[in-house]
Scaffold this active site. Sequence first.
Site, PDB file in Angstrom:
ATOM      1  N   GLU A  75       2.112 -20.063 -50.641  1.00 50.50           N
ATOM      2  CA  GLU A  75       3.176 -20.167 -49.627  1.00 50.50           C
ATOM      3  C   GLU A  75       2.575 -20.412 -48.249  1.00 50.50           C
ATOM      4  O   GLU A  75       3.097 -21.180 -47.448  1.00 50.50           O
ATOM      5  CB  GLU A  75       4.031 -18.895 -49.614  1.00 50.50           C
ATOM      6  N   TRP A 103      25.810 -38.406 -41.355  1.00 51.50           N
ATOM      7  CA  TRP A 103      25.955 -36.978 -41.065  1.00 51.50           C
ATOM      8  C   TRP A 103      27.042 -36.830 -40.002  1.00 51.50           C
ATOM      9  O   TRP A 103      27.229 -37.716 -39.168  1.00 51.50           O
ATOM     10  CB  TRP A 103      24.675 -36.394 -40.476  1.00 51.50           C
ATOM     11  N   ASN A 153      13.740 -16.351 -46.132  1.00 46.49           N
ATOM     12  CA  ASN A 153      13.596 -17.746 -46.573  1.00 46.49           C
ATOM     13  C   ASN A 153      14.673 -18.175 -47.568  1.00 46.49           C
ATOM     14  O   ASN A 153      15.222 -19.268 -47.463  1.00 46.49           O
ATOM     15  CB  ASN A 153      12.206 -17.947 -47.184  1.00 46.49           C
ATOM     16  N   TRP A 201       2.185 -23.899 -47.564  1.00 53.77           N
ATOM     17  CA  TRP A 201       3.326 -24.711 -47.098  1.00 53.77           C
ATOM     18  C   TRP A 201       3.223 -24.906 -45.590  1.00 53.77           C
ATOM     19  O   TRP A 201       3.627 -25.928 -45.043  1.00 53.77           O
ATOM     20  CB  TRP A 201       4.657 -24.046 -47.454  1.00 53.77           C
ATOM     21  N   TRP A 253      21.204 -32.385 -40.043  1.00 53.09           N
ATOM     22  CA  TRP A 253      20.198 -31.326 -40.173  1.00 53.09           C
ATOM     23  C   TRP A 253      19.603 -30.946 -38.810  1.00 53.09           C
ATOM     24  O   TRP A 253      19.146 -29.816 -38.615  1.00 53.09           O
ATOM     25  CB  TRP A 253      19.096 -31.733 -41.151  1.00 53.09           C
ATOM     26  N   TRP A 286      14.121 -27.979 -42.727  1.00 51.16           N
ATOM     27  CA  TRP A 286      15.448 -28.596 -42.603  1.00 51.16           C
ATOM     28  C   TRP A 286      15.529 -29.895 -43.384  1.00 51.16           C
ATOM     29  O   TRP A 286      16.538 -30.184 -44.036  1.00 51.16           O
ATOM     30  CB  TRP A 286      15.835 -28.773 -41.132  1.00 51.16           C
TER      31      TRP A 286
HETATM   32  C1  LIG Z   1      15.712 -24.480 -43.044  1.00 50.62           C
HETATM   33  C2  LIG Z   1      14.370 -23.752 -42.912  1.00 50.62           C
HETATM   34  C3  LIG Z   1      13.796 -23.593 -41.655  1.00 50.62           C
HETATM   35  C4  LIG Z   1      12.568 -22.934 -41.523  1.00 50.62           C
HETATM   36  N1  LIG Z   1      12.024 -22.795 -40.252  1.00 50.62           N
HETATM   37  C5  LIG Z   1      10.820 -22.177 -40.113  1.00 50.62           C
HETATM   38  C6  LIG Z   1      10.238 -22.017 -38.823  1.00 50.62           C
HETATM   39  O1  LIG Z   1      10.754 -22.475 -37.800  1.00 50.62           O
HETATM   40  N2  LIG Z   1       9.055 -21.335 -38.738  1.00 50.62           N
HETATM   41  C7  LIG Z   1       8.434 -20.835 -39.853  1.00 50.62           C
HETATM   42  O2  LIG Z   1       7.359 -20.228 -39.719  1.00 50.62           O
HETATM   43  N3  LIG Z   1       8.948 -21.002 -41.073  1.00 50.62           N
HETATM   44  C8  LIG Z   1      10.127 -21.647 -41.247  1.00 50.62           C
HETATM   45  N4  LIG Z   1      10.656 -21.771 -42.502  1.00 50.62           N
HETATM   46  C9  LIG Z   1       9.857 -21.367 -43.678  1.00 50.62           C
HETATM   47  C10 LIG Z   1      10.047 -19.922 -44.172  1.00 50.62           C
HETATM   48  O3  LIG Z   1      11.410 -19.613 -44.274  1.00 50.62           O
HETATM   49  C11 LIG Z   1       9.365 -18.881 -43.284  1.00 50.62           C
HETATM   50  O4  LIG Z   1       8.032 -19.268 -43.014  1.00 50.62           O
HETATM   51  C12 LIG Z   1       9.339 -17.509 -43.973  1.00 50.62           C
HETATM   52  O5  LIG Z   1      10.636 -17.090 -44.269  1.00 50.62           O
HETATM   53  C13 LIG Z   1       8.663 -16.504 -43.065  1.00 50.62           C
HETATM   54  O6  LIG Z   1       8.721 -15.220 -43.620  1.00 50.62           O
HETATM   55  P1  LIG Z   1       7.392 -14.471 -44.079  1.00 50.62           P
HETATM   56  O7  LIG Z   1       6.376 -14.555 -43.004  1.00 50.62           O
HETATM   57  O8  LIG Z   1       7.803 -13.126 -44.537  1.00 50.62           O
HETATM   58  O9  LIG Z   1       6.952 -15.381 -45.299  1.00 50.62           O
HETATM   59  P2  LIG Z   1       5.949 -15.094 -46.511  1.00 50.62           P
HETATM   60  O10 LIG Z   1       6.708 -15.358 -47.771  1.00 50.62           O
HETATM   61  O11 LIG Z   1       5.280 -13.800 -46.368  1.00 50.62           O
HETATM   62  O12 LIG Z   1       4.881 -16.282 -46.364  1.00 50.62           O
HETATM   63  C14 LIG Z   1       3.661 -16.152 -45.623  1.00 50.62           C
HETATM   64  C15 LIG Z   1       3.545 -17.269 -44.615  1.00 50.62           C
HETATM   65  O13 LIG Z   1       3.488 -18.533 -45.257  1.00 50.62           O
HETATM   66  C16 LIG Z   1       4.164 -19.517 -44.457  1.00 50.62           C
HETATM   67  N5  LIG Z   1       5.309 -20.036 -45.199  1.00 50.62           N
HETATM   68  C17 LIG Z   1       5.989 -19.443 -46.203  1.00 50.62           C
HETATM   69  N6  LIG Z   1       6.966 -20.241 -46.654  1.00 50.62           N
HETATM   70  C18 LIG Z   1       6.915 -21.371 -45.923  1.00 50.62           C
HETATM   71  C19 LIG Z   1       7.662 -22.591 -45.925  1.00 50.62           C
HETATM   72  N7  LIG Z   1       8.659 -22.822 -46.781  1.00 50.62           N
HETATM   73  N8  LIG Z   1       7.329 -23.543 -45.019  1.00 50.62           N
HETATM   74  C20 LIG Z   1       6.312 -23.357 -44.154  1.00 50.62           C
HETATM   75  N9  LIG Z   1       5.564 -22.230 -44.117  1.00 50.62           N
HETATM   76  C21 LIG Z   1       5.872 -21.251 -44.990  1.00 50.62           C
HETATM   77  C22 LIG Z   1       4.646 -18.822 -43.206  1.00 50.62           C
HETATM   78  O14 LIG Z   1       3.676 -18.994 -42.192  1.00 50.62           O
HETATM   79  C23 LIG Z   1       4.713 -17.372 -43.652  1.00 50.62           C
HETATM   80  O15 LIG Z   1       4.573 -16.459 -42.589  1.00 50.62           O
HETATM   81  C24 LIG Z   1      11.902 -22.445 -42.660  1.00 50.62           C
HETATM   82  C25 LIG Z   1      12.501 -22.601 -43.913  1.00 50.62           C
HETATM   83  C26 LIG Z   1      13.725 -23.251 -44.051  1.00 50.62           C
HETATM   84  C27 LIG Z   1      14.332 -23.393 -45.417  1.00 50.62           C
END
Ligand SMILES: Cc1cc2nc3c(=O)[nH]c(=O)nc-3n(C[C@H](O)[C@H](O)[C@H](O)COP(=O)(O)OP(=O)(O)OC[C@H]3O[C@@H](n4cnc5c(N)ncnc54)[C@H](O)[C@@H]3O)c2cc1C
Length: 461
Positions: free
Chosen positions: A279, A310, A345, A282, A363, A386
């Site tokens: 993750e 859109w 997420n 990502w 979006w 997005w």
């Molecule tokens: C519509 C949408 C908008 C989002 N906008 C952002 C945003 O502005 N900033 C942001 O940091 N994340 C964004 N995310 C990705 C993701 O939702 C968050 O990174 C995550 O929820 C952060 O929670 P966590 O640190 O507990 O994640 P954990 O599950 O603990 O993951 C650890 C780290 O991995 C990275 N990560 C995990 N999932 C993703 C992902 N899908 N994409 C990119 N990095 C990821 C993050 O840095 C996160 O802190 C977005 C997702 C969606 C669907």
Amino acid sequence: MTQSTAIVWLRRDLRLADNPALRYAAEHAARVLPVFIHAPDEEAPWQPGAASNWWLHHSLLALSDDLKAAGSKLVIRNGPTLQALRTLIDETNATLVVWNRLYDPAVIKRDKQIKAALRDNNVEARSFNGYLLAEPWTVETKAGGPYKVYTPFWKSIRPRLDQLHPEAAPDLPPAPRVASDKLDALNLLPSLGWADGFHDHWTPGATGAHDKLDRFLEDAVHRYPDGRNIPARQDTSRLSPHLHFGEISPREVLARVREHNAADSRPGANKGAEKFLSELAWREFAHHLLYHFPETLEQPLNPRFKDFEWLWDTDDLPAWQRGDTGIPVVDAGMRELWQTGYMHNRVRMIVGSLLTKNLRTHWLQGARWFWDTLVDANLANNTLGWQWIAGCGADAAPYFRIFNPVTQGEKFDADGDYVRRFVPELADRSNKHLHQPTEAAIIDLKRSRQTALTAYDVVKA
Ligand SMILES: Cc1cc2nc3c(=O)[nH]c(=O)nc-3n(C[C@H](O)[C@H](O)[C@H](O)COP(=O)(O)OP(=O)(O)OC[C@H]3O[C@@H](n4cnc5c(N)ncnc54)[C@H](O)[C@@H]3O)c2cc1C
């Protein structure tokens, strides 16, 4: 070592440990000036939003304390950046300016100009990688060129992660005596009390970041592959804002996960740690895409969506923003965002699908709202997220996969704890009916799904 002075231009690397620019300065100069320059206009049109500014204020306070404890001092100045750096160079006779690289298009352009201008003035200017595990230009497909699909990208960078190790904080030489602007004068805090509750959830700064990571590794990593989908639980790390502001480096996260995992005998620990790293990747992939396809800030990566119709300003948008759609899990998510500066997420995907598909709204409207209200707002991750949910990005969920918020709620919030926490007016509903739209729902889920699929026919054709 010479008697020279170095300026460390801090941006989104608000930490002392594993900070290559700070270390280089400490090893090459007799005096080191850590400086933060406030110049949001230079990031336009995506200058930081209100929630990010709240975070930045508190992160700078924490950094200032950490630097003081290390015998140094944080200096704050207002931009324009080049002008502020030149003034500081005059005041300190600095011969070296260092920073850690960022990858947003506007920032890359600004940084290149600054590097060239400093070198023209015979000042040594150097940049480093402190933000990513794999910088975008170091990863390419076998055929050459950037990846557009996540899985092969992850497979390609996975082997190199074992070679990466963070560096400890350097011993800091003293800072030259120069004046600092007051943090309060940057006006980063919102005038309304909207963010007052954020402190219940967040402690900006490096200490807060390491505490979050430790809690995650102790309590949740072994459950992460499934737990990460349950919004009522704290089974994800909540590191995203800390990573965004560089209060902890991805190399530090990686090393700590590796170290913890080696001693973790709980069932599922290995699998959980590996899933967590995937993750984290990502985030790498999102920065890879934004670097190689900077036009995706405004345009869909998938060109077939270029002319997709859109909607822009709809009456439904404010209801979505307020968490007043009448669709329980969606309202819970939007209210979680407003109250805490964060949204889980799984729920980001659900609210995003409703906005871009059922409500057929652009979006970018969703991306802009998140940009202003998320404490972890990050241009690369937000753009990827997005476009992914709208079906128009790299490796995206196909457009025709329209999340049903009722079944998503029933599956991932089966006990209803998440909805009841954020939508208390529904707390008395039975679990069986909890996730059903209310009578005031702004949209018919079935009909709007059909309309969205019809709109998609145009793209298919
Ligand atoms: C519509 C949408 C908008 C989002 N906008 C952002 C945003 O502005 N900033 C942001 O940091 N994340 C964004 N995310 C990705 C993701 O939702 C968050 O990174 C995550 O929820 C952060 O929670 P966590 O640190 O507990 O994640 P954990 O599950 O603990 O993951 C650890 C780290 O991995 C990275 N990560 C995990 N999932 C993703 C992902 N899908 N994409 C990119 N990095 C990821 C993050 O840095 C996160 O802190 C977005 C997702 C969606 C669907």
